[in-house]
Design a protein around this motif. Structure first.
Motif, PDB file in Angstrom:
ATOM      1  N   UNK A 178       0.841  -1.212   0.000  1.00  0.00           N
ATOM      2  CA  UNK A 178       0.000   0.000   0.000  1.00  0.00           C
ATOM      3  C   UNK A 178       0.870   1.254   0.000  1.00  0.00           C
ATOM      4  N   UNK A 179       1.926   1.240   0.816  1.00  0.00           N
ATOM      5  CA  UNK A 179       2.801   2.423   0.923  1.00  0.00           C
ATOM      6  C   UNK A 179       3.490   2.698  -0.418  1.00  0.00           C
ATOM      7  N   UNK A 180       3.933   1.641  -1.097  1.00  0.00           N
ATOM      8  CA  UNK A 180       4.631   1.840  -2.371  1.00  0.00           C
ATOM      9  C   UNK A 180       3.662   2.349  -3.431  1.00  0.00           C
ATOM     10  N   UNK A 181       2.480   1.751  -3.478  1.00  0.00           N
ATOM     11  CA  UNK A 181       1.513   2.168  -4.506  1.00  0.00           C
ATOM     12  C   UNK A 181       1.135   3.638  -4.305  1.00  0.00           C
ATOM     13  N   UNK A 236       3.341 -11.215  -6.199  1.00  0.00           N
ATOM     14  CA  UNK A 236       2.040 -10.670  -6.586  1.00  0.00           C
ATOM     15  C   UNK A 236       1.151 -10.513  -5.359  1.00  0.00           C
ATOM     16  N   UNK A 237       0.451  -9.400  -5.286  1.00  0.00           N
ATOM     17  CA  UNK A 237      -0.695  -9.302  -4.372  1.00  0.00           C
ATOM     18  C   UNK A 237      -1.695  -8.361  -5.033  1.00  0.00           C
ATOM     19  N   UNK A 238      -2.889  -8.317  -4.493  1.00  0.00           N
ATOM     20  CA  UNK A 238      -3.941  -7.572  -5.153  1.00  0.00           C
ATOM     21  C   UNK A 238      -3.674  -6.069  -5.176  1.00  0.00           C
ATOM     22  N   UNK A 239      -2.837  -5.605  -4.274  1.00  0.00           N
ATOM     23  CA  UNK A 239      -2.557  -4.163  -4.216  1.00  0.00           C
ATOM     24  C   UNK A 239      -1.625  -3.747  -5.360  1.00  0.00           C
ATOM     25  N   UNK A 240      -0.640  -4.550  -5.668  1.00  0.00           N
ATOM     26  CA  UNK A 240       0.346  -4.136  -6.686  1.00  0.00           C
ATOM     27  C   UNK A 240      -0.043  -4.553  -8.106  1.00  0.00           C
ATOM     28  N   UNK A 241      -0.855  -5.588  -8.228  1.00  0.00           N
ATOM     29  CA  UNK A 241      -1.172  -6.081  -9.582  1.00  0.00           C
ATOM     30  C   UNK A 241      -1.955  -5.038 -10.381  1.00  0.00           C
ATOM     31  N   UNK A 242      -1.528  -4.842 -11.625  1.00  0.00           N
ATOM     32  CA  UNK A 242      -2.258  -3.953 -12.532  1.00  0.00           C
ATOM     33  C   UNK A 242      -2.020  -2.471 -12.287  1.00  0.00           C
ATOM     34  N   UNK A 243      -1.077  -2.138 -11.382  1.00  0.00           N
ATOM     35  CA  UNK A 243      -0.823  -0.722 -11.086  1.00  0.00           C
ATOM     36  C   UNK A 243       0.257  -0.194 -12.042  1.00  0.00           C
ATOM     37  N   UNK A 244       0.001   1.014 -12.592  1.00  0.00           N
ATOM     38  CA  UNK A 244       0.975   1.610 -13.499  1.00  0.00           C
ATOM     39  C   UNK A 244       2.291   1.847 -12.749  1.00  0.00           C
ATOM     40  N   UNK A 261       9.525   6.075  -8.614  1.00  0.00           N
ATOM     41  CA  UNK A 261       9.321   6.048 -10.066  1.00  0.00           C
ATOM     42  C   UNK A 261       8.853   4.673 -10.540  1.00  0.00           C
ATOM     43  N   UNK A 262       9.370   3.638  -9.902  1.00  0.00           N
ATOM     44  CA  UNK A 262       9.036   2.289 -10.378  1.00  0.00           C
ATOM     45  C   UNK A 262       9.240   1.290  -9.252  1.00  0.00           C
ATOM     46  N   UNK A 263       8.412   0.246  -9.245  1.00  0.00           N
ATOM     47  CA  UNK A 263       8.568  -0.843  -8.275  1.00  0.00           C
ATOM     48  C   UNK A 263       8.560  -2.145  -9.051  1.00  0.00           C
ATOM     49  N   UNK A 264       9.638  -2.888  -8.950  1.00  0.00           N
ATOM     50  CA  UNK A 264       9.682  -4.214  -9.570  1.00  0.00           C
ATOM     51  C   UNK A 264       9.663  -5.242  -8.446  1.00  0.00           C
ATOM     52  N   UNK A 265       8.657  -6.092  -8.458  1.00  0.00           N
ATOM     53  CA  UNK A 265       8.541  -7.077  -7.381  1.00  0.00           C
ATOM     54  C   UNK A 265       8.306  -8.471  -7.958  1.00  0.00           C
ATOM     55  N   UNK A 266       8.833  -9.459  -7.243  1.00  0.00           N
ATOM     56  CA  UNK A 266       8.651 -10.858  -7.649  1.00  0.00           C
ATOM     57  C   UNK A 266       7.426 -11.459  -6.949  1.00  0.00           C
TER      58      UNK A 266
END
Ligand SMILES: NC(=O)c1ccc[n+]([C@@H]2O[C@H](COP(=O)([O-])OP(=O)(O)OC[C@H]3O[C@@H](n4cnc5c(N)ncnc54)[C@H](O)[C@@H]3O)[C@@H](O)[C@H]2O)c1
Ligand SMILES: O=C(O)[C@H](O)COP(=O)(O)O
Length: 386
Positions: free
Chosen positions: A237-240, A256-264, A249-254
């Motif tokens: 949540x904090x990163x989004x 998946x959770x519902x908060x980060x998926x599909x976020x620009x 500017x960008x978050x690359x994560x290995x």
């Protein structure tokens, strides 16, 4: 015949290490002597009486009830470093993905299929995908173990300045670092000075949300974050929110959770860090070798809940897992001595609340010995290996 249960797909090169005249391997068996696992969640599993050991073919053991296993006399292994090159390579890829808008650009290019003049369109449209080079920029690495250390050296070789934080840095890991890698003792220096930050430490209840709103506030505007360690280490949540505010500017994560998926400006990979044939083979072979040495010889190497201990015995080995408390060792050796057995060699080691004692004894070992040692206060499990 020893039964080995596999809870995830384990590389065949690893399962081939077991002598099939002594071991059967299956993903579905009752009361196995050992379990091989990757990321399957084991916290709710009940373990059978025969279970001697669990080998995690990989690094992270947060999917295993490590403490409960020790209490039940089950040795848990992992395979330190065996997948570190795979993760290092993905981390370098993630650094570039976080900079150069490669994912967005490739998907835009693919969308041009069937359009009248794609070569001309790409030349006209490519400027919106420009992104900075990593050379000359500062990479902050949190955790300088097998993976973090390799990334530090690779990033240096690519022309980055590297600063690293690891309060438990081992001497071995430190010796592998390029001298130009700057070690800082205050994690806030990583946040304040890095253009890119990557995290490579274990997830435990204490390390949950290591990077949260307060830590992000200390970072440079436009920082790029990479998380190939565990999702729980960085508060999604904090990163989004920080991405929406333009701070990150960008978050690359290995993970998946519902908060980060599909976020620009978030790139989510499906836990691919260790998914190379080389790493899967390395992990499986190391895990199999650890299990065989423990099952057949009682030797412990790379356990996360019991101490490392090994011994070449001349006679019978008596292996005892016990609590790390006063008088237990004396009571064990007394119980053995009272049976008229002489101890030729002995190894004892401890790890936090637990200890392991191996006795090398010659002559007859009467069947009563096991029960006598088991009756000692603090003893968890006894094995006699002839
Ligand atoms: N994405 C993947 O597929 C993948 C693959 C392998 C490992 N991992 C994850 O990466 C983690 C690290 O793997 P590794 O092989 O480098 O392990 P490692 O044990 O070699 O290194 C971990 C390092 O983290 C340090 N550390 C511990 N607590 C810390 C803290 N509070 N702050 C800073 N540093 C701390 C340790 O001292 C150690 O040097 C694993 O625990 C696992 O969760 C993910
Ligand atoms: O901790 C690890 O080793 C990685 O997360 C790899 O997990 P995997 O074996 O499920 O790919």
């Amino acid at each position: 015949m020893y039964k080995i249960q596999t809870l995830n797909k384990i590389s065949e090169i690893g399962t081939d290490v077991f002598d099939k005249s002594k071991y059967s391997i299956s993903d579905d068996c009752a009361n196995p002597e050992a379990i091989m696992v990757r990321s399957a969640k084991m916290h709710d599993m009940q373990f059978g009486d025969n279970l001697l050991a669990i080998a995690r073919a990989g690094a992270g053991v947060n999917n295993i009830p490590v403490e409960r296993c020790a209490q039940e006399g089950i040795c848990v292994f992992n395979t330190p470093g065996a997948n570190s090159n795979a993760v290092k390579e993905l981390a370098i890829c993630a650094l570039l993905l976080s900079s150069r808008k490669i994912v967005e650009a490739a998907s835009w290019a693919a969308s041009l299929k069937g359009t009248p003049d794609a070569p001309k369109t790409v030349e006209g449209g490519k400027s919106k995908f420009a992104g900075p080079e990593i050379a000359g920029k500062t990479l902050g690495i949190i955790g300088l173990g097998a993976i973090g250390g390799k990334i530090a050296n690779a990033a240096e070789a690519l022309g980055m300045k590297v600063i690293g934080y690891d309060p438990y840095l081992s001497i071995g890991a430190a010796l592998h670092l390029e001298p130009s890698v700057k070690i800082v003792t205050d994690i806030n220096e990583i946040y304040a000075n890095s253009d890119y930050i990557t995290i490579h430490m274990p997830y435990t209840p204490q390390t949950k949300n290591t990077i949260d709103t307060d830590q992000i506030a200390m970072m440079k505007d436009g920082v790029r974050l990479i998380n190939l360690a565990r999702g729980e280490l960085i508060n999604s949540e904090a990163v989004v929110k920080a991405i929406a505010d333009g701070k990150v500017a960008k978050y690359v994560t290995d993970f998946a959770d519902d908060v980060v998926l599909g976020v620009e400006n978030v790139i989510v990979l499906p836990h691919l860090g260790a998914s190379t044939p080389e790493s899967e083979d390395n992990c499986a072979v190391m895990a199999a070798e650890e299990l065989i040495d423990y099952i057949e010889n009682g030797n412990i190497k790379n356990s996360v809940n019991l101490p490392n201990a090994s011994m070449n015995a001349v006679g019978t080995k008596i292996c005892v897992i016990h609590k790390n408390v006063p008088t237990t060792i004396a009571s064990i050796t007394t119980a053995v001595g009272n049976e008229g057995i002489n101890i030729e060699n002995m190894v004892n080691a401890s790890k936090k609340d637990f200890a392991y004692t191996m006795l090398d004894v010659t002559g007859d070992v009467p069947p009563t010995v096991e029960g006598k040692i088991n009756a000692v206060d603090g003893v968890i499990r006894v094995r006699i290996i002839k």
